[in-house]
Write a protein that holds these residues in place. Structure first.
Motif, PDB file in Angstrom:
ATOM      1  N   LEU A   1      51.546  -2.999 -46.080  1.00 27.50           N
ATOM      2  CA  LEU A   1      52.515  -2.349 -46.958  1.00 27.50           C
ATOM      3  C   LEU A   1      51.858  -1.740 -48.205  1.00 27.50           C
ATOM      4  CD1 LEU A   1      55.447  -4.928 -46.740  1.00 27.50           C
ATOM      5  CD2 LEU A   1      55.081  -2.856 -45.387  1.00 27.50           C
ATOM      6  N   HIS A   2      50.528  -1.712 -48.227  1.00 24.84           N
ATOM      7  CA  HIS A   2      49.790  -1.162 -49.375  1.00 24.84           C
ATOM      8  C   HIS A   2      49.523   0.319 -49.089  1.00 24.84           C
ATOM      9  CE1 HIS A   2      47.004  -0.894 -52.700  1.00 24.84           C
ATOM     10  NE2 HIS A   2      47.176  -2.182 -52.975  1.00 24.84           N
ATOM     11  N   GLU A   3      50.461   1.173 -49.507  1.00 32.45           N
ATOM     12  CA  GLU A   3      50.421   2.583 -49.109  1.00 32.45           C
ATOM     13  C   GLU A   3      49.141   3.295 -49.538  1.00 32.45           C
ATOM     14  OE1 GLU A   3      53.774   5.978 -49.106  1.00 32.45           O
ATOM     15  OE2 GLU A   3      52.751   5.758 -51.034  1.00 32.45           O
ATOM     16  N   SER A   4      48.594   2.920 -50.694  1.00 29.46           N
ATOM     17  CA  SER A   4      47.430   3.645 -51.186  1.00 29.46           C
ATOM     18  C   SER A   4      46.250   3.547 -50.231  1.00 29.46           C
ATOM     19  CB  SER A   4      47.023   3.142 -52.577  1.00 29.46           C
ATOM     20  OG  SER A   4      46.589   1.804 -52.526  1.00 29.46           O
ATOM     21  N   PHE A   5      46.133   2.434 -49.485  1.00 25.90           N
ATOM     22  CA  PHE A   5      45.032   2.317 -48.526  1.00 25.90           C
ATOM     23  C   PHE A   5      45.203   3.315 -47.375  1.00 25.90           C
ATOM     24  CE2 PHE A   5      44.409  -2.332 -49.943  1.00 25.90           C
ATOM     25  CZ  PHE A   5      43.457  -1.949 -50.868  1.00 25.90           C
ATOM     26  N   TYR A   6      46.442   3.545 -46.956  1.00 26.92           N
ATOM     27  CA  TYR A   6      46.689   4.551 -45.908  1.00 26.92           C
ATOM     28  C   TYR A   6      46.283   5.943 -46.422  1.00 26.92           C
ATOM     29  CZ  TYR A   6      49.626   1.192 -43.312  1.00 26.92           C
ATOM     30  OH  TYR A   6      50.098   0.118 -42.595  1.00 26.92           O
ATOM     31  N   ILE A   7      46.664   6.255 -47.649  1.00 23.38           N
ATOM     32  CA  ILE A   7      46.353   7.578 -48.187  1.00 23.38           C
ATOM     33  C   ILE A   7      44.840   7.753 -48.316  1.00 23.38           C
ATOM     34  CG2 ILE A   7      46.676   9.144 -50.136  1.00 23.38           C
ATOM     35  CD1 ILE A   7      49.336   7.759 -50.687  1.00 23.38           C
ATOM     36  N   LEU A   8      44.168   6.719 -48.783  1.00 20.19           N
ATOM     37  CA  LEU A   8      42.710   6.786 -48.884  1.00 20.19           C
ATOM     38  C   LEU A   8      42.079   6.968 -47.509  1.00 20.19           C
ATOM     39  CD1 LEU A   8      42.091   3.986 -51.539  1.00 20.19           C
ATOM     40  CD2 LEU A   8      41.666   6.424 -51.857  1.00 20.19           C
TER      41      LEU A   8
ATOM     42  N   SER B   1      44.628  23.063 -45.696  1.00 23.57           N
ATOM     43  CA  SER B   1      43.975  23.028 -47.007  1.00 23.57           C
ATOM     44  C   SER B   1      43.271  21.692 -47.155  1.00 23.57           C
ATOM     45  CB  SER B   1      44.983  23.215 -48.140  1.00 23.57           C
ATOM     46  OG  SER B   1      45.942  22.191 -48.116  1.00 23.57           O
ATOM     47  N   ARG B   2      42.241  21.658 -47.932  1.00 32.72           N
ATOM     48  CA  ARG B   2      41.419  20.446 -48.087  1.00 32.72           C
ATOM     49  C   ARG B   2      41.690  19.842 -49.455  1.00 32.72           C
ATOM     50  NH1 ARG B   2      37.162  18.663 -45.207  1.00 32.72           N
ATOM     51  NH2 ARG B   2      35.673  17.251 -46.192  1.00 32.72           N
ATOM     52  N   ALA B   3      42.247  18.632 -49.493  1.00 25.88           N
ATOM     53  CA  ALA B   3      42.518  17.979 -50.770  1.00 25.88           C
ATOM     54  C   ALA B   3      41.204  17.637 -51.443  1.00 25.88           C
ATOM     55  CB  ALA B   3      43.329  16.691 -50.557  1.00 25.88           C
ATOM     56  N   THR B   4      41.185  17.718 -52.740  1.00 26.42           N
ATOM     57  CA  THR B   4      39.977  17.365 -53.474  1.00 26.42           C
ATOM     58  C   THR B   4      39.715  15.893 -53.332  1.00 26.42           C
ATOM     59  OG1 THR B   4      41.240  17.032 -55.487  1.00 26.42           O
ATOM     60  CG2 THR B   4      40.282  19.210 -55.143  1.00 26.42           C
ATOM     61  N   ALA B   5      38.435  15.529 -53.255  1.00 28.77           N
ATOM     62  CA  ALA B   5      38.069  14.135 -53.013  1.00 28.77           C
ATOM     63  C   ALA B   5      38.427  13.223 -54.173  1.00 28.77           C
ATOM     64  CB  ALA B   5      36.561  14.035 -52.749  1.00 28.77           C
ATOM     65  N   CYS B   6      38.628  13.786 -55.359  1.00 29.29           N
ATOM     66  CA  CYS B   6      38.865  12.929 -56.528  1.00 29.29           C
ATOM     67  C   CYS B   6      40.326  12.889 -56.917  1.00 29.29           C
ATOM     68  CB  CYS B   6      38.011  13.410 -57.720  1.00 29.29           C
ATOM     69  SG  CYS B   6      38.372  15.079 -58.228  1.00 29.29           S
ATOM     70  N   SER B   7      41.241  13.428 -56.087  1.00 33.08           N
ATOM     71  CA  SER B   7      42.647  13.322 -56.430  1.00 33.08           C
ATOM     72  C   SER B   7      43.084  11.876 -56.335  1.00 33.08           C
ATOM     73  CB  SER B   7      43.490  14.194 -55.484  1.00 33.08           C
ATOM     74  OG  SER B   7      43.336  13.753 -54.159  1.00 33.08           O
ATOM     75  N   THR B   8      44.108  11.499 -57.102  1.00 31.42           N
ATOM     76  CA  THR B   8      44.559  10.112 -57.158  1.00 31.42           C
ATOM     77  C   THR B   8      45.557   9.837 -56.076  1.00 31.42           C
ATOM     78  OG1 THR B   8      44.259  10.116 -59.536  1.00 31.42           O
ATOM     79  CG2 THR B   8      45.646   8.386 -58.607  1.00 31.42           C
ATOM     80  N   PRO B   9      45.387   8.774 -55.281  1.00 29.44           N
ATOM     81  CA  PRO B   9      46.330   8.473 -54.204  1.00 29.44           C
ATOM     82  C   PRO B   9      47.645   7.959 -54.759  1.00 29.44           C
ATOM     83  CG  PRO B   9      44.761   6.692 -54.376  1.00 29.44           C
ATOM     84  CD  PRO B   9      44.319   7.758 -55.357  1.00 29.44           C
TER      85      PRO B   9
END
Length: 260
Positions: free
Chosen positions: A197-204, A252-260
């Motif tokens: 349930l830790h969504e940020s890990f999925y986004i990463l 489009s390619r998301a920038t690597a440093c965007s915040t999840p």
């Protein structure tokens, strides 16, 4: 503050160096709570609440004073601590462990994690990754794994575990910002499996896969996130997750440093 070689480790099993091993369960609780609040007064009431949350014995204050006396003897007997008894002082209404916070691992962890977060905010991902890796390296297991937990130590354990997950997320952020997409994929798959349930890990993980040219797998991760959130919580993925999915779909390619 007394000069001492004593080090206290709470991030895992309790370890107090340069002192005879503390084996009694209640003594371990007392020193853990004092160390977690080093250089601040821990009141008698707080200690009683931690050690006897349900029904304190009638002679509770006398028993607590005996525990403090026993700990003072242990500190005074340390090989490098001729004045070790000064480490544990009595103050109006309670007690204080007068030990530099640099000698207690939870405070070293917090300092390194904060420094890493600041470096990432300054767009210094290599430095951030180094600091956050060192912070996480202090963890040897669950907080106070071999110490009984009353309400205060239980709260400390939950708080520090949340900080650990935040530091872990930021460390992976730093790696992605440094272009180290491929080497994070395995770790992120493990984290997704163990923190469903830790969504940020999925986004990463989506970012790591997309940054490695594995577009279809990144979209599969989004589908898994949607399924888990719907089945477990009846919720949809966040705007950030949907935005990143849309970026992948449109090429489009998301920038690597965007915040999840």
């Amino acid at each position: 503050m007394t000069d001492t070689n004593v080090l206290i480790h709470l991030l895992g099993s309790l370890e107090v160096t340069d002192v005879e091993k503390i084996t009694a369960a209640k003594l371990r609780q007392v020193i853990a709570l004092l160390a977690a609040n080093a250089n601040a007064v821990v009141s008698t009431e707080q200690l009683i609440d931690e050690l006897w949350p349900a029904e304190p014995p009638r002679t509770v204050r006398t028993i607590l004073q005996t525990y403090i006396y026993q700990l003072r003897k242990l500190f005074a007997g340390g090989s490098a601590n001729e004045n070790g008894s000064e480490l544990l002082g009595t103050r109006p209404g309670g007690y204080v462990l007068a030990l530099p916070r640099t000698k207690i691992d939870i405070f070293r962890f917090q300092h390194l994690a904060d420094s890493g977060k600041e470096a990432l905010a300054r767009n210094e991902p290599e430095l951030a990754g180094h600091l956050l890796r060192d912070a996480l390296g202090l963890w040897r297991g669950p907080v106070l794994a071999d110490v009984d937990h009353g309400p205060r130590l239980r709260g400390l354990s939950v708080y520090l575990e949340e900080q650990r997950l935040e530091a872990l997320t930021l460390r992976i952020e730093a790696y992605l910002a440094s272009g180290r997409h491929r080497e994070t994929i395995g770790e992120l798959r493990y984290l997704v499996a163990h923190h469903e349930l830790h969504e940020s890990f999925y986004i990463l993980l989506m970012r790591a896969l997309h940054g490695s040219g594995r577009r279809a797998e990144a979209l599969e991760v989004f589908g898994e996130l949607r399924r888990v959130l719907d089945e477990e919580l009846g919720l949809e993925p966040s705007f950030e997750a949907k935005r990143f999915q849309a970026e992948i779909l449109t090429g489009s390619r998301a920038t690597a440093c965007s915040t999840p």
